[in-house]
Design a protein around this motif. Structure first.
Motif, mmCIF file in Angstrom:
data_model
loop_
_atom_site.group_PDB
_atom_site.id
_atom_site.type_symbol
_atom_site.label_atom_id
_atom_site.label_comp_id
_atom_site.label_asym_id
_atom_site.label_seq_id
_atom_site.Cartn_x
_atom_site.Cartn_y
_atom_site.Cartn_z
ATOM 1 N N GLN A 26 0.807 -1.215 0.000
ATOM 2 C CA GLN A 26 0.000 0.000 0.000
ATOM 3 C C GLN A 26 0.846 1.274 0.000
ATOM 4 N N VAL A 27 2.132 1.110 -0.158
ATOM 5 C CA VAL A 27 3.025 2.263 -0.234
ATOM 6 C C VAL A 27 3.442 2.411 -1.693
ATOM 7 N N LEU A 28 3.022 3.491 -2.314
ATOM 8 C CA LEU A 28 3.333 3.746 -3.717
ATOM 9 C C LEU A 28 4.517 4.694 -3.786
ATOM 10 N N THR A 29 5.544 4.283 -4.485
ATOM 11 C CA THR A 29 6.752 5.098 -4.546
ATOM 12 C C THR A 29 7.043 5.552 -5.971
ATOM 13 N N ILE A 30 7.770 6.633 -6.051
ATOM 14 C CA ILE A 30 8.257 7.150 -7.328
ATOM 15 C C ILE A 30 9.567 6.428 -7.621
ATOM 16 N N ASN A 31 9.710 5.940 -8.841
ATOM 17 C CA ASN A 31 10.905 5.196 -9.228
ATOM 18 C C ASN A 31 12.028 6.167 -9.601
ATOM 19 N N PRO A 32 13.032 6.333 -8.741
ATOM 20 C CA PRO A 32 14.098 7.297 -9.015
ATOM 21 C C PRO A 32 15.059 6.847 -10.113
ATOM 22 N N ALA A 33 14.983 5.590 -10.535
ATOM 23 C CA ALA A 33 15.870 5.085 -11.585
ATOM 24 C C ALA A 33 15.411 5.520 -12.978
ATOM 25 N N LEU A 34 14.154 5.944 -13.096
ATOM 26 C CA LEU A 34 13.609 6.353 -14.394
ATOM 27 C C LEU A 34 13.911 7.821 -14.681
ATOM 28 N N PRO A 35 13.982 8.202 -15.971
ATOM 29 C CA PRO A 35 14.039 9.635 -16.286
ATOM 30 C C PRO A 35 12.798 10.321 -15.713
ATOM 31 N N VAL A 36 12.902 11.591 -15.375
ATOM 32 C CA VAL A 36 11.849 12.290 -14.638
ATOM 33 C C VAL A 36 10.484 12.209 -15.337
ATOM 34 N N GLU A 37 10.447 12.331 -16.658
ATOM 35 C CA GLU A 37 9.173 12.257 -17.384
ATOM 36 C C GLU A 37 8.548 10.869 -17.246
ATOM 37 N N ASP A 38 9.393 9.834 -17.388
ATOM 38 C CA ASP A 38 8.908 8.457 -17.262
ATOM 39 C C ASP A 38 8.500 8.151 -15.819
ATOM 40 N N ALA A 39 9.247 8.682 -14.867
ATOM 41 C CA ALA A 39 8.918 8.470 -13.454
ATOM 42 C C ALA A 39 7.552 9.064 -13.136
ATOM 43 N N ALA A 40 7.248 10.240 -13.693
ATOM 44 C CA ALA A 40 5.949 10.878 -13.463
ATOM 45 C C ALA A 40 4.828 10.032 -14.077
ATOM 46 N N GLU A 41 5.018 9.546 -15.295
ATOM 47 C CA GLU A 41 4.002 8.706 -15.939
ATOM 48 C C GLU A 41 3.804 7.398 -15.176
ATOM 49 N N ASP A 42 4.899 6.806 -14.717
ATOM 50 C CA ASP A 42 4.827 5.551 -13.957
ATOM 51 C C ASP A 42 4.069 5.759 -12.648
ATOM 52 N N TYR A 43 4.355 6.843 -11.963
ATOM 53 C CA TYR A 43 3.677 7.116 -10.692
ATOM 54 C C TYR A 43 2.195 7.427 -10.916
ATOM 55 N N ARG A 45 0.376 6.186 -13.269
ATOM 56 C CA ARG A 45 -0.239 4.883 -13.528
ATOM 57 C C ARG A 45 -0.494 4.137 -12.213
ATOM 58 N N LYS A 46 0.483 4.150 -11.313
ATOM 59 C CA LYS A 46 0.327 3.496 -10.010
ATOM 60 C C LYS A 46 -0.836 4.106 -9.223
ATOM 61 N N LEU A 47 -0.926 5.429 -9.244
ATOM 62 C CA LEU A 47 -2.011 6.096 -8.512
ATOM 63 C C LEU A 47 -3.369 5.743 -9.093
ATOM 64 N N ARG A 48 -3.478 5.777 -10.407
ATOM 65 C CA ARG A 48 -4.771 5.457 -11.048
ATOM 66 C C ARG A 48 -5.178 4.019 -10.746
ATOM 67 N N PRO A 57 -7.484 11.216 -8.743
ATOM 68 C CA PRO A 57 -7.444 10.412 -7.514
ATOM 69 C C PRO A 57 -7.797 11.245 -6.286
ATOM 70 N N VAL A 58 -8.510 10.622 -5.359
ATOM 71 C CA VAL A 58 -8.904 11.305 -4.129
ATOM 72 C C VAL A 58 -8.187 10.628 -2.957
ATOM 73 N N PHE A 59 -7.286 11.372 -2.347
ATOM 74 C CA PHE A 59 -6.582 10.881 -1.173
ATOM 75 C C PHE A 59 -7.412 11.193 0.068
ATOM 76 N N ASP A 60 -7.381 10.293 1.050
ATOM 77 C CA ASP A 60 -8.036 10.564 2.324
ATOM 78 C C ASP A 60 -7.291 11.655 3.081
ATOM 79 N N LEU A 61 -5.956 11.607 3.033
ATOM 80 C CA LEU A 61 -5.146 12.560 3.787
ATOM 81 C C LEU A 61 -3.849 12.830 3.042
ATOM 82 N N LEU A 62 -3.505 14.090 2.918
ATOM 83 C CA LEU A 62 -2.196 14.508 2.420
ATOM 84 C C LEU A 62 -1.522 15.322 3.510
ATOM 85 N N ILE A 63 -0.270 15.026 3.776
ATOM 86 C CA ILE A 63 0.521 15.795 4.726
ATOM 87 C C ILE A 63 1.573 16.530 3.913
#
Length: 174
Positions: A26-43, A45-48, A57-63
């Motif tokens: 349940q922990v979704l992370t940004i992949n730092p190994a990808l180029p920034v554009e690809d990392a954003a698209e990958d993340y 996709r994970k969120l959707r 996407p609707v988060f219950d809580l953002l800090i």
């Protein structure tokens, strides 16, 4: 909106998460190994995939935190990403503060959250917090975070709140 002051500052997000029984799945992370554009698209996709059902996407809580310039979530003052309305996650390759390449949620995602907590500590945040919370300077990125249907709460230490004259609740240390 509520503002609360903690004399010694709140615990860090890492300290908070380490105390919660959250499965790694349940922990979704940004992949730092990808180029920034690809990392954003990958993340995105994970969120959707994880938060299905809504176009945004609707988060219950953002800090969130806030920088001394009013930036939050890698959204900086006067940056074109403040106008992004199509993407839910965006790359930034010209960040005015290091690191220059980042991945961020966009304002539509932040403002869709059910609850948002801002945490700000230190005297270096006092002036910008006055601009956001009292002067209502609505062009600063942190001031643009206004949940459409959710709650917004600020947790500040005494140093960060020192210039505020608006009423706030003062609490003892956590």
């Amino acid at each position: 909106m509520s503002i609360q002051v903690q004399p010694d500052g709140p615990p860090s997000p890492t300290q908070l998460l380490s105390k919660l029984p959250i499965p790694d799945s349940q922990v979704l992370t940004i992949n730092p190994a990808l180029p920034v554009e690809d990392a954003a698209e990958d993340y995105a996709r994970k969120l959707r995939q994880a938060l299905q059902g809504d176009a945004v996407p609707v988060f219950d809580l953002l800090i969130l935190g806030v920088g001394p310039d009013g930036h939050t979530c890698s959204l900086f003052p006067d940056h074109p990403l403040l106008q992004e309305r199509e993407k839910i996650v965006a790359p930034i390759s010209d960040s005015p503060k290091p690191p220059p390449q980042r991945v961020t949620l966009t304002l539509p995602v932040l403002n869709a959250a059910r609850s948002i907590i801002f945490v700000a500590t230190g005297e270096g945040k006092a002036a910008v917090l006055k601009r956001i919370l009292e002067d209502k300077e609505g062009t600063l990125p942190a001031a643009l975070v206004q949940p459409r249907t959710g709650a917004l709460c600020w947790f500040l230490d005494e140093a960060a709140a020192r210039l505020l004259s608006v009423p706030f609740e003062k609490h003892s240390t956590l």
